[in-house]
Scaffold this active site. Sequence first.
Site, PDB file in Angstrom:
ATOM      1  N   GLU A 262       0.808  -1.533  -0.266  1.00  2.00           N
ATOM      2  CA  GLU A 262       0.092   0.002  -0.056  1.00  2.00           C
ATOM      3  C   GLU A 262       0.884   1.041   0.234  1.00  2.00           C
ATOM      4  OE1 GLU A 262      -2.992   2.315   2.092  1.00  2.00           O
ATOM      5  OE2 GLU A 262      -2.731   0.252   3.266  1.00  2.00           O
TER       6      GLU A 262
ATOM      7  N   ASP B  53       4.541   4.921   4.449  1.00  2.28           N
ATOM      8  CA  ASP B  53       4.476   5.683   4.531  1.00  2.28           C
ATOM      9  C   ASP B  53       5.466   6.568   5.117  1.00  2.28           C
ATOM     10  OD1 ASP B  53       2.764   9.011   5.670  1.00  2.28           O
ATOM     11  OD2 ASP B  53       1.199   7.592   4.645  1.00  2.28           O
TER      12      ASP B  53
ATOM     13  N   ASP C 151      -2.828  12.106  -1.686  1.00  2.76           N
ATOM     14  CA  ASP C 151      -2.237  14.018  -1.885  1.00  2.76           C
ATOM     15  C   ASP C 151      -2.925  13.825  -3.793  1.00  2.76           C
ATOM     16  OD1 ASP C 151      -1.881  16.590  -1.904  1.00  2.76           O
ATOM     17  OD2 ASP C 151      -0.322  16.536  -0.621  1.00  2.76           O
TER      18      ASP C 151
ATOM     19  N   ASP D 136     -11.120  10.254  -3.746  1.00  3.74           N
ATOM     20  CA  ASP D 136     -12.401  11.237  -3.747  1.00  3.74           C
ATOM     21  C   ASP D 136     -12.397  11.957  -4.658  1.00  3.74           C
ATOM     22  OD1 ASP D 136     -10.218  11.822  -1.947  1.00  3.74           O
ATOM     23  OD2 ASP D 136     -12.176  13.635  -2.122  1.00  3.74           O
TER      24      ASP D 136
END
Length: 229
Positions: free
Chosen positions: A47, A72, A121, A157
């Site tokens: 991921e 991350d 982002d 989104d």
Amino acid sequence: MGRSKLAKFAVVAERENVLQPGDELYGQMAGKWRESHFENNNPVVLEIGCGRGEYTVGMGRMFPEKNFIGTDIKGARIWKGSTLAVEEELHNVAFLRTFIERIEEHFAENEVDEIWITFPDPRPRDRDIKRRLTSPRFLEMYERIVKPGGIIHLKTDNGPLYEYTLEVVQERQVKGLLHTGDLYNSDLQDHTMGIYTTYEKRYLAEGIAIKYLQYRVGIESIGVKGFES
């Protein structure tokens, strides 16, 4: 930096399921994740920009026969996912602190079976296009570490980021492209396994449609037609 973040950094630094700068094996795991960390030969799913690790942990729960690594740069975010993995004894879940630009330092060619890019982002300014995690330079990195036939997924989104990514992958003439601008009113829901991040739940509550696409890496043809809701 607040005390809470400092405390989380301290905890993460001691976690066996987190690899971060300063660790003895940091930067030396490329090609060795299965044998050296997971101690098995199961598929590796990555991921990108995992945040709190909700997708990484969610997939780890559902598929014990696979290995999952959330990446991350922010340790305070990784703390949440690594904590859940420890509490639930998910030995098939790990986390890596790194800038995504350096992902190839940590994974060998063809080492990864699947990549998820979840709610990155969107980097809306034109001057930041190259920093988008679905820009051509990043996709090329992912494709080098994903084995032929492996899948790259995007869930977002953000409409402009989805349209941008769709245009990029179509220009690259990828195979097996599936995509929809409204995931939960499409036939592609099963591809995302019913896992919802915290932000995703918020977007849905606000009436924002979730966009999704996937494609296969390094194959001539798999006989799958694209889909658009």
